[in-house]
Design a protein around this motif. Structure first.
Motif, PDB file in Angstrom:
ATOM      1  N   VAL A   1      -0.087   9.900  -8.092  1.00 29.73           N
ATOM      2  CA  VAL A   1       0.982   9.586  -7.153  1.00 29.73           C
ATOM      3  C   VAL A   1       2.310   9.857  -7.845  1.00 29.73           C
ATOM      4  O   VAL A   1       2.531   9.397  -8.974  1.00 29.73           O
ATOM      5  CB  VAL A   1       0.901   8.113  -6.699  1.00 29.73           C
TER       6      VAL A   1
ATOM      7  N   THR B   1       8.434  10.656  -3.511  1.00 30.83           N
ATOM      8  CA  THR B   1       8.317  10.611  -2.051  1.00 30.83           C
ATOM      9  C   THR B   1       9.038  11.805  -1.445  1.00 30.83           C
ATOM     10  O   THR B   1       9.917  12.411  -2.076  1.00 30.83           O
ATOM     11  CB  THR B   1       8.934   9.322  -1.473  1.00 30.83           C
TER      12      THR B   1
ATOM     13  N   HIS C   1       7.328   9.252   2.608  1.00 30.34           N
ATOM     14  CA  HIS C   1       5.892   9.347   2.354  1.00 30.34           C
ATOM     15  C   HIS C   1       5.672   9.610   0.866  1.00 30.34           C
ATOM     16  O   HIS C   1       6.294  10.500   0.293  1.00 30.34           O
ATOM     17  CB  HIS C   1       5.265  10.487   3.147  1.00 30.34           C
ATOM     18  N   PHE C   2       4.765   8.860   0.228  1.00 30.87           N
ATOM     19  CA  PHE C   2       4.519   9.130  -1.178  1.00 30.87           C
ATOM     20  C   PHE C   2       3.786  10.449  -1.332  1.00 30.87           C
ATOM     21  O   PHE C   2       3.124  10.937  -0.405  1.00 30.87           O
ATOM     22  CB  PHE C   2       3.757   7.976  -1.851  1.00 30.87           C
TER      23      PHE C   2
ATOM     24  N   GLN D   1       0.990  12.700  -3.086  1.00 32.95           N
ATOM     25  CA  GLN D   1      -0.300  12.726  -3.781  1.00 32.95           C
ATOM     26  C   GLN D   1      -0.447  14.083  -4.456  1.00 32.95           C
ATOM     27  O   GLN D   1      -0.267  15.123  -3.812  1.00 32.95           O
ATOM     28  CB  GLN D   1      -1.433  12.503  -2.780  1.00 32.95           C
TER      29      GLN D   1
ATOM     30  N   TYR E   1      -4.659   3.578  -1.306  1.00 29.49           N
ATOM     31  CA  TYR E   1      -3.498   4.301  -0.806  1.00 29.49           C
ATOM     32  C   TYR E   1      -2.869   3.561   0.382  1.00 29.49           C
ATOM     33  O   TYR E   1      -1.640   3.509   0.523  1.00 29.49           O
ATOM     34  CB  TYR E   1      -3.892   5.718  -0.377  1.00 29.49           C
TER      35      TYR E   1
ATOM     36  N   LYS F   1       0.935   2.177   0.536  1.00 28.61           N
ATOM     37  CA  LYS F   1       1.887   2.508   1.603  1.00 28.61           C
ATOM     38  C   LYS F   1       2.524   1.249   2.180  1.00 28.61           C
ATOM     39  O   LYS F   1       3.718   1.236   2.501  1.00 28.61           O
ATOM     40  CB  LYS F   1       1.175   3.295   2.714  1.00 28.61           C
TER      41      LYS F   1
ATOM     42  N   ARG G   1       5.531   3.039   6.847  1.00 26.54           N
ATOM     43  CA  ARG G   1       4.966   4.346   6.539  1.00 26.54           C
ATOM     44  C   ARG G   1       3.442   4.239   6.519  1.00 26.54           C
ATOM     45  O   ARG G   1       2.877   3.420   5.807  1.00 26.54           O
ATOM     46  CB  ARG G   1       5.475   4.841   5.184  1.00 26.54           C
TER      47      ARG G   1
ATOM     48  N   LYS H   1       1.533   7.304   6.404  1.00 26.78           N
ATOM     49  CA  LYS H   1       1.002   8.578   5.934  1.00 26.78           C
ATOM     50  C   LYS H   1       1.515   8.923   4.542  1.00 26.78           C
ATOM     51  O   LYS H   1       2.420   8.271   4.025  1.00 26.78           O
ATOM     52  CB  LYS H   1       1.377   9.691   6.925  1.00 26.78           C
ATOM     53  N   HIS H   2       0.920   9.954   3.963  1.00 25.33           N
ATOM     54  CA  HIS H   2       1.385  10.458   2.681  1.00 25.33           C
ATOM     55  C   HIS H   2       1.363  11.986   2.718  1.00 25.33           C
ATOM     56  O   HIS H   2       0.764  12.597   3.600  1.00 25.33           O
ATOM     57  CB  HIS H   2       0.531   9.927   1.529  1.00 25.33           C
ATOM     58  N   THR H   3       2.039  12.593   1.759  1.00 23.93           N
ATOM     59  CA  THR H   3       2.103  14.046   1.631  1.00 23.93           C
ATOM     60  C   THR H   3       1.315  14.464   0.401  1.00 23.93           C
ATOM     61  O   THR H   3       1.409  13.818  -0.648  1.00 23.93           O
ATOM     62  CB  THR H   3       3.563  14.508   1.510  1.00 23.93           C
TER      63      THR H   3
END
Length: 201
Positions: free
Chosen positions: A6, A9, A14-15, A17, A48, A52, A63, A65-67
């Protein structure tokens, strides 16, 4: 065997990955009991989700979701054949079936020529909405950094292998912390003497 990290953002909070395909030990993965492997993947995805929630509380903006930014260098056809192909598909199915709509965007970098063949295999496994979220970035490091910056991801939010300067936290660190915190909370909530009770005779 499947190291993930991780980083920072994106512009939406979005954090990020980070994953490098060359670090995935597919030979080792196929030797693990299948049920155990899926439990580990589920644990990772649940961690995860908690992470979030923590980010949301700190930022004051929810939030879900993540990217993901994935280095495809090192991908070979051997990773997409036989038992390895079946295993990777089941891992992706676990994410899609039990943790749907958790990914905001997926950026694939340094894709080798063989990736066209690999992509033709992987693409049908994915939901059309997921496919629409995937961007394949070509060119060198500078071109990739510019493309990511245009998408709202600054260099100081990216890992070193992309050319960024963000520290990278192993996913396993997050998992262990969350497991320890939940165990401590459960012990604190248990009736007096129950948490420290030994096994029955």
């Amino acid at each position: 065997m499947w190291p993930e990290y991780v980083c920072g953002t994106d512009k939406y909070g979005h954090f990020i990955q980070s994953l490098r395909a060359s670090e995935i030990d597919t030979d080792g993965l196929v030797k693990i009991d299948e049920n155990q492997l899926f439990r580990l993947q589920g644990q990772r995805m649940r961690a995860y989700s908690v992470f979030k929630q923590e980010l949301s509380k700190r930022s004051g903006v929810q939030r879900y979701k993540h990217t993901a930014v994935i280095d495809m260098q090192g991908v070979s056809m051997s990773m997409m054949m036989g038992a390895k192909r079946i295993l990777l598909k089941k891992i992706l199915d676990t994410n899609s079936n039990y943790f749907p709509e958790t990914m905001s965007k997926l950026y694939l970098l340094n894709a080798p020529m063989v990736f066209r063949a690999v992509w033709s295999v992987v693409k049908p496994w994915l939901h059309p909405i997921t496919v629409a979220k995937i961007s394949i970035l070509g060119g060198g490091r500078d071109a990739q950094l510019r493309a990511l910056a245009e998408q709202g991801i600054a260099a100081d939010q990216l890992p070193a292998w992309v050319g960024g300067t963000s520290p990278s936290m192993p996913c396993v660190t997050i998992v262990r912390r969350i497991v320890a915190e939940r165990a401590a909370a459960a012990a604190a909530a248990a009736p007096s003497g129950e948490a420290s009770a030994g096994p029955a005779d």
